[in-house]
Design a protein around this motif. Structure first.
Motif, PDB file in Angstrom:
ATOM      1  N   ASP A 253       8.147  25.764 -41.669  1.00  0.00           N
ATOM      2  CA  ASP A 253       6.925  24.761 -40.965  1.00  0.00           C
ATOM      3  C   ASP A 253       6.158  24.822 -41.401  1.00  0.00           C
ATOM      4  O   ASP A 253       4.843  24.051 -40.905  1.00  0.00           O
ATOM      5  N   GLU A 254       4.805  26.279 -41.194  1.00  0.00           N
ATOM      6  CA  GLU A 254       3.857  26.782 -41.836  1.00  0.00           C
ATOM      7  C   GLU A 254       3.486  26.102 -42.988  1.00  0.00           C
ATOM      8  O   GLU A 254       2.701  25.174 -43.871  1.00  0.00           O
ATOM      9  N   GLU A 256       4.935  23.140 -44.411  1.00  0.00           N
ATOM     10  CA  GLU A 256       5.148  21.557 -44.661  1.00  0.00           C
ATOM     11  C   GLU A 256       4.178  21.566 -43.315  1.00  0.00           C
ATOM     12  O   GLU A 256       3.145  20.228 -44.303  1.00  0.00           O
ATOM     13  N   ARG A 257       3.101  22.167 -42.488  1.00  0.00           N
ATOM     14  CA  ARG A 257       2.359  21.817 -41.816  1.00  0.00           C
ATOM     15  C   ARG A 257       0.778  22.099 -42.919  1.00  0.00           C
ATOM     16  O   ARG A 257      -0.211  21.046 -42.081  1.00  0.00           O
TER      17      ARG A 257
END
Length: 365
Positions: A253-254, A256-257
């Motif tokens: 997720d990080e 992608e962020r």
């Protein structure tokens, strides 16, 4: 059950390590890497028999050896180093005071030699593959597909990178990557008409602060501007600036962020333009990917410890595929990429036998 010291010879391991270290292998130097690949293949064939195949690619040859039979386990490593040609003359291979020193002994030629000698002590080599790549230090762009293919075929990966502090195995790694942010401004005379320009250096200063603010060290995300350049002369408003950024993330997720945030960077100064290259090339290696193999290692050496680390390796790729992966099985020592790089001699036999014990267990599955 603890591991028993096998028939490996520490003296023989040191001599094979000497052979590999004396063939300098800086990343991107195809001629040097070709000589290094041949040396690695020679050590493998001398100790294990069979034929080690050189896979010729633009970045320099990878080395692949297979014992045949149904693939069971992939021994993964690399033979490129970060040190330029000539380092060996300044920092020669030395054996003294319980340590081996020299460029690449810890990262990661020592681990390769230990694994090869550990495997040599097995009566049965069926199902074992060894892949030694030539571009790990540069992001494994040419080798990633091959690494992933062989990992999926084998179903388990043992990575012979150097250990973590104190000999700990590496059971988790952050995803790693880098970005290059280029700012375009407009040049003008710094004394006569500075207002006619668009100062790329001032824009870069704004961007450095914005980029650094993307970090979330509380959850393992570090975003570190590392190199900046701008300008051509002290009386010219700079028309271009460049920022290089190192990024480490603990979760997908990080990843992608952070990649979305870099894509969305916008200028602060009117007339400035921003372009971004790069990304997070190595996905995070979750600790869940190593749980099964670390438990097996603990049965062999109950005192083993583990650690999640910030640096990346090719184990990131295999773990992200869901293939059981255990890293840090190589040399015990330290100083990767530094002048004080060293390998602990007393740990060599135990580590060679640890790899052999894990392979033996995986062959039975």
């Amino acid at each position: 059950m603890t591991i028993q010291t096998g028939p490996v010879s520490v003296d023989a391991m040191i001599e094979d390590l000497r052979t590999l270290v004396k063939v300098e292998s800086p990343s991107r130097d195809v001629e040097a890497l070709t000589a290094s690949a041949k040396a690695v293949a020679g050590v493998i064939e001398n100790r294990l028999g069979g034929q080690a195949v050189l896979i010729e690619i633009e970045a320099g040859p990878h080395v692949h050896w297979s014992a045949g039979g149904t693939p069971k386990v992939l021994i993964l490593g690399h033979h490129d180093t970060v040190f330029p040609l000539g380092t060996l003359e300044r920092r020669p291979f030395r054996v003294a005071d319980g340590h081996v020193t020299g460029p690449g002994v810890f990262d990661m030629l020592g681990g390769l030699v230990q694994a090869i000698h550990g495997l040599a002590g097995l009566d049965d080599h069926s199902g074992i593959e060894i892949l030694v790549t030539s571009d790990e230090e540069n992001g494994s762009r040419s080798s990633r597909a091959l690494i992933e293919e062989r990992a999926l075929a084998c179903g388990a990966v043992l990575v012979c990178e150097g250990s973590a502090d104190g000999g700990a195995l590496k059971t988790g790694r952050k995803g790693t990557g880098g970005f290059e942010v280029t700012i375009k401004g407009v040049a003008s005379h710094a004394g006569l008409e500075p207002e006619a320009g668009v100062n790329a250096l001032i824009e870069a200063a704004h961007q450095v602060l914005d980029i650094a603010a993307l970090g979330r060290p509380d959850i393992g995300t570090t975003v570190t501007p590392t190199v900046a350049s701008a300008g051509t002369a002290d009386n010219v408003v700079p028309a271009q600036a460049t920022i290089l950024v190192d990024v480490r993330v603990g979760t997908a997720d990080e990843k992608e962020r952070i990649e979305a945030a870099f894509a969305a960077l916008t200028p602060h100064l009117e007339g400035a333009k921003i372009s971004v290259r790069g990304g997070i090339g190595r996905p995070p290696m979750p600790e869940s990917a190593s749980a099964e193999l670390f438990a097996m290692a603990k049965q062999l050496l109950p005192d083993l410890s583990s650690e999640a680390v910030g640096g990346g390796s090719d184990g990131n790729f295999t773990a992200a595929l869901g293939v059981p992966t255990l890293d840090g099985l190589g040399a015990v020592g330290g100083g990767a990429h530094a002048d004080h790089e060293y390998l602990v001699i007393d740990a060599m036999a135990e580590r060679a036998n640890l790899v052999a014990g894990l392979v033996r267990a995986l062959q039975k599955r």
